[in-house]
Design a protein around this motif. Structure first.
Motif, PDB file in Angstrom:
ATOM      1  N   ALA A  96       0.826  -1.211   0.000  1.00  0.00           N
ATOM      2  CA  ALA A  96       0.000   0.000   0.000  1.00  0.00           C
ATOM      3  C   ALA A  96       0.858   1.257   0.000  1.00  0.00           C
ATOM      4  O   ALA A  96       0.493   2.264  -0.601  1.00  0.00           O
ATOM      5  CB  ALA A  96      -0.944  -0.001   1.198  1.00  0.00           C
ATOM      6  N   ASP A  97       1.998   1.225   0.696  1.00  0.00           N
ATOM      7  CA  ASP A  97       2.928   2.354   0.682  1.00  0.00           C
ATOM      8  C   ASP A  97       3.900   2.151  -0.468  1.00  0.00           C
ATOM      9  O   ASP A  97       4.807   1.325  -0.386  1.00  0.00           O
ATOM     10  CB  ASP A  97       3.706   2.431   2.004  1.00  0.00           C
ATOM     11  CG  ASP A  97       2.811   2.737   3.176  1.00  0.00           C
ATOM     12  OD1 ASP A  97       1.803   3.455   2.976  1.00  0.00           O
ATOM     13  OD2 ASP A  97       3.104   2.261   4.287  1.00  0.00           O
ATOM     14  N   TRP A  98       3.682   2.897  -1.550  1.00  0.00           N
ATOM     15  CA  TRP A  98       4.489   2.684  -2.744  1.00  0.00           C
ATOM     16  C   TRP A  98       5.750   3.520  -2.682  1.00  0.00           C
ATOM     17  O   TRP A  98       5.684   4.682  -2.334  1.00  0.00           O
ATOM     18  CB  TRP A  98       3.698   3.006  -3.999  1.00  0.00           C
ATOM     19  CG  TRP A  98       4.422   2.553  -5.208  1.00  0.00           C
ATOM     20  CD1 TRP A  98       5.112   3.328  -6.081  1.00  0.00           C
ATOM     21  CD2 TRP A  98       4.553   1.207  -5.656  1.00  0.00           C
ATOM     22  NE1 TRP A  98       5.664   2.556  -7.046  1.00  0.00           N
ATOM     23  CE2 TRP A  98       5.336   1.248  -6.804  1.00  0.00           C
ATOM     24  CE3 TRP A  98       4.108  -0.024  -5.190  1.00  0.00           C
ATOM     25  CZ2 TRP A  98       5.673   0.100  -7.511  1.00  0.00           C
ATOM     26  CZ3 TRP A  98       4.439  -1.157  -5.893  1.00  0.00           C
ATOM     27  CH2 TRP A  98       5.208  -1.088  -7.043  1.00  0.00           C
ATOM     28  N   PRO A  99       6.894   2.992  -3.031  1.00  0.00           N
ATOM     29  CA  PRO A  99       7.145   1.587  -3.334  1.00  0.00           C
ATOM     30  C   PRO A  99       7.373   0.794  -2.052  1.00  0.00           C
ATOM     31  O   PRO A  99       7.842   1.343  -1.056  1.00  0.00           O
ATOM     32  CB  PRO A  99       8.419   1.626  -4.173  1.00  0.00           C
ATOM     33  CG  PRO A  99       9.157   2.823  -3.670  1.00  0.00           C
ATOM     34  CD  PRO A  99       8.091   3.824  -3.264  1.00  0.00           C
ATOM     35  N   PRO A 100       7.044  -0.491  -2.094  1.00  0.00           N
ATOM     36  CA  PRO A 100       7.321  -1.328  -0.922  1.00  0.00           C
ATOM     37  C   PRO A 100       8.827  -1.415  -0.677  1.00  0.00           C
ATOM     38  O   PRO A 100       9.620  -1.205  -1.590  1.00  0.00           O
ATOM     39  CB  PRO A 100       6.774  -2.708  -1.316  1.00  0.00           C
ATOM     40  CG  PRO A 100       5.863  -2.468  -2.449  1.00  0.00           C
ATOM     41  CD  PRO A 100       6.369  -1.240  -3.143  1.00  0.00           C
ATOM     42  N   PRO A 101       9.229  -1.736   0.545  1.00  0.00           N
ATOM     43  CA  PRO A 101      10.666  -1.883   0.827  1.00  0.00           C
ATOM     44  C   PRO A 101      11.284  -3.021   0.005  1.00  0.00           C
ATOM     45  O   PRO A 101      10.592  -3.958  -0.400  1.00  0.00           O
ATOM     46  CB  PRO A 101      10.713  -2.225   2.315  1.00  0.00           C
ATOM     47  CG  PRO A 101       9.381  -1.890   2.857  1.00  0.00           C
ATOM     48  CD  PRO A 101       8.414  -1.951   1.723  1.00  0.00           C
ATOM     49  N   ALA A 102      12.566  -2.940  -0.193  1.00  0.00           N
ATOM     50  CA  ALA A 102      13.298  -3.995  -0.893  1.00  0.00           C
ATOM     51  C   ALA A 102      13.242  -5.284  -0.066  1.00  0.00           C
ATOM     52  O   ALA A 102      13.073  -5.232   1.153  1.00  0.00           O
ATOM     53  CB  ALA A 102      14.751  -3.574  -1.094  1.00  0.00           C
ATOM     54  N   PRO A 103      13.375  -6.447  -0.707  1.00  0.00           N
ATOM     55  CA  PRO A 103      13.338  -7.711   0.035  1.00  0.00           C
ATOM     56  C   PRO A 103      14.338  -7.773   1.193  1.00  0.00           C
ATOM     57  O   PRO A 103      14.018  -8.301   2.250  1.00  0.00           O
ATOM     58  CB  PRO A 103      13.656  -8.762  -1.028  1.00  0.00           C
ATOM     59  CG  PRO A 103      13.184  -8.156  -2.298  1.00  0.00           C
ATOM     60  CD  PRO A 103      13.471  -6.683  -2.145  1.00  0.00           C
TER      61      PRO A 103
END
Length: 79
Positions: free
Chosen positions: A37-44
């Motif tokens: 929902a918070d774009w962009p999601p965190p990196a893996p």
């Protein structure tokens, strides 16, 4: 060399897929995931680090000194 920058991309069928400097990875995320929902999601790597921190915070000591990881998922106690 990659023609697209590193990050999450819509992969179809309600899924996001992560692309790094070397190409497509095996990391997927549902678009319905709250983290998306918070774009962009965190990196893996960031997601894994946050999970490890959460596990460390929820680890408790038992009487015998063993470590027991306890998670709470939607109000349910999961071991």
């Amino acid at each position: 060399m990659n023609d697209k920058p590193e990050g999450w991309y819509y992969f179809g069928d309600g899924k996001l897929r992560y692309r790094d400097d070397y190409g497509w990875t095996d990391y997927y995320m549902d678009t319905s995931d709250p983290r998306a929902a918070d774009w962009p999601p965190p990196a893996p790597k960031t997601l894994l680090h946050e999970l490890r921190e959460e596990m460390r915070d929820t680890t408790v000591r038992t009487r015998r000194g063993h470590r027991l990881a306890t998670l709470f998922y939607r109000g349910r106690h999961v071991r």
